[in-house]
Scaffold this motif. Structure first.
Motif, PDB file in Angstrom:
ATOM      1  N   ALA A  34       0.868  -1.159  -0.157  1.00  0.00           N
ATOM      2  CA  ALA A  34      -0.037   0.028  -0.115  1.00  0.00           C
ATOM      3  C   ALA A  34       0.968   1.180  -0.019  1.00  0.00           C
ATOM      4  N   GLN A  35       1.813   1.216   0.670  1.00  0.00           N
ATOM      5  CA  GLN A  35       2.753   2.346   0.756  1.00  0.00           C
ATOM      6  C   GLN A  35       3.619   2.535  -0.667  1.00  0.00           C
ATOM      7  N   GLU A  36       3.863   1.457  -1.290  1.00  0.00           N
ATOM      8  CA  GLU A  36       4.491   1.598  -2.415  1.00  0.00           C
ATOM      9  C   GLU A  36       3.413   2.339  -3.501  1.00  0.00           C
ATOM     10  N   ILE A  37       2.358   1.822  -3.416  1.00  0.00           N
ATOM     11  CA  ILE A  37       1.212   2.334  -4.369  1.00  0.00           C
ATOM     12  C   ILE A  37       1.133   3.990  -4.130  1.00  0.00           C
ATOM     13  N   GLN A  38       0.984   4.313  -2.937  1.00  0.00           N
ATOM     14  CA  GLN A  38       0.844   5.828  -2.199  1.00  0.00           C
ATOM     15  C   GLN A  38       2.294   6.297  -2.855  1.00  0.00           C
ATOM     16  N   MET A  39       3.561   5.932  -2.590  1.00  0.00           N
ATOM     17  CA  MET A  39       4.443   6.654  -3.411  1.00  0.00           C
ATOM     18  C   MET A  39       4.454   6.722  -4.800  1.00  0.00           C
ATOM     19  N   LEU A  40       4.018   5.812  -5.421  1.00  0.00           N
ATOM     20  CA  LEU A  40       3.844   6.007  -7.100  1.00  0.00           C
ATOM     21  C   LEU A  40       3.041   6.841  -7.430  1.00  0.00           C
ATOM     22  N   ASN A  41       1.957   7.061  -6.554  1.00  0.00           N
ATOM     23  CA  ASN A  41       0.711   7.901  -6.783  1.00  0.00           C
ATOM     24  C   ASN A  41       1.471   9.386  -6.554  1.00  0.00           C
ATOM     25  N   LYS A  42       1.970   9.666  -5.757  1.00  0.00           N
ATOM     26  CA  LYS A  42       2.655  10.970  -5.151  1.00  0.00           C
ATOM     27  C   LYS A  42       3.554  11.276  -6.376  1.00  0.00           C
ATOM     28  N   GLY A  43       4.367  10.334  -6.875  1.00  0.00           N
ATOM     29  CA  GLY A  43       5.222  10.407  -8.028  1.00  0.00           C
ATOM     30  C   GLY A  43       4.589  11.094  -9.294  1.00  0.00           C
ATOM     31  N   MET A  44       3.493  10.498  -9.711  1.00  0.00           N
ATOM     32  CA  MET A  44       2.657  10.677 -10.635  1.00  0.00           C
ATOM     33  C   MET A  44       2.073  12.181 -10.442  1.00  0.00           C
ATOM     34  N   LEU A  45       1.757  12.615  -9.489  1.00  0.00           N
ATOM     35  CA  LEU A  45       1.156  13.900  -9.150  1.00  0.00           C
ATOM     36  C   LEU A  45       2.436  14.888  -9.239  1.00  0.00           C
ATOM     37  N   GLU A  46       3.422  14.795  -8.450  1.00  0.00           N
ATOM     38  CA  GLU A  46       4.383  15.506  -8.421  1.00  0.00           C
ATOM     39  C   GLU A  46       5.958  14.884  -8.493  1.00  0.00           C
ATOM     40  N   ALA A  47       6.323  14.862  -9.471  1.00  0.00           N
ATOM     41  CA  ALA A  47       7.696  14.044  -9.812  1.00  0.00           C
ATOM     42  C   ALA A  47       8.934  14.383  -8.841  1.00  0.00           C
ATOM     43  N   ASN A  48       8.655  15.662  -8.238  1.00  0.00           N
ATOM     44  CA  ASN A  48       9.802  16.186  -7.466  1.00  0.00           C
ATOM     45  C   ASN A  48       9.170  15.889  -5.751  1.00  0.00           C
ATOM     46  N   ASP A  49       8.102  15.459  -5.512  1.00  0.00           N
ATOM     47  CA  ASP A  49       7.882  15.255  -4.120  1.00  0.00           C
ATOM     48  C   ASP A  49       8.943  14.487  -3.273  1.00  0.00           C
ATOM     49  N   THR A  50       9.216  15.244  -2.179  1.00  0.00           N
ATOM     50  CA  THR A  50      10.282  14.690  -1.228  1.00  0.00           C
ATOM     51  C   THR A  50      10.055  13.190  -0.794  1.00  0.00           C
ATOM     52  N   GLU A  51       8.899  12.848  -0.676  1.00  0.00           N
ATOM     53  CA  GLU A  51       8.622  11.467  -0.212  1.00  0.00           C
ATOM     54  C   GLU A  51       8.749  10.483  -1.404  1.00  0.00           C
ATOM     55  N   TYR A  52       8.278  10.673  -2.561  1.00  0.00           N
ATOM     56  CA  TYR A  52       8.377  10.113  -3.609  1.00  0.00           C
ATOM     57  C   TYR A  52       9.951   9.925  -3.971  1.00  0.00           C
ATOM     58  N   MET A  53      10.709  11.089  -3.794  1.00  0.00           N
ATOM     59  CA  MET A  53      12.108  10.899  -4.262  1.00  0.00           C
ATOM     60  C   MET A  53      13.014   9.887  -3.358  1.00  0.00           C
ATOM     61  N   THR A  54      12.570   9.981  -1.972  1.00  0.00           N
ATOM     62  CA  THR A  54      13.329   9.179  -1.191  1.00  0.00           C
ATOM     63  C   THR A  54      12.737   7.614  -1.459  1.00  0.00           C
TER      64      THR A  54
END
Length: 66
Positions: A34-54
Motif C-alpha cells: 500500500a505504501q508503494e502504491i501511495q509513493m507511486l501515486n505521489k510521483g505521478m502527481l508531483e515528480a519532485n515530491d520529497t517522499e516520492y524521491m526518497t
C-alpha cells in the motif's frame, strides 16, 4: 539482406525470477504494498515530491543491491 542478431540474457529465467523476488523483499523491508502504491501515486502527481524521491532512491538502491 538483413542479418538478425540475438541477444542472450545474462541469467536464466529462474535466476532472474529469484533476483526479482529478492528485490521485492528488500523493498518490502521499508515499504509495504500500500505504501508503494501511495509513493507511486505521489510521483505521478508531483515528480519532485520529497517522499516520492526518497522512495525512488531506495527502490534503485535495492535494484543495485541485487
Amino acid at each position: 539482406m538483413i542479418e538478425i542478431t540475438t541477444i542472450e540474457k545474462p541469467f536464466s529465467l529462474p535466476v532472474e525470477e529469484e533476483i526479482n523476488k529478492q528485490v521485492r523483499e528488500k523493498i518490502a523491508e521499508q515499504y509495504d504494498y500500500a505504501q508503494e502504491i501511495q509513493m507511486l501515486n505521489k510521483g505521478m502527481l508531483e515528480a519532485n515530491d520529497t517522499e516520492y524521491m526518497t522512495y525512488k532512491v531506495y527502490r534503485q538502491d535495492c535494484k543495485d543491491w541485487a
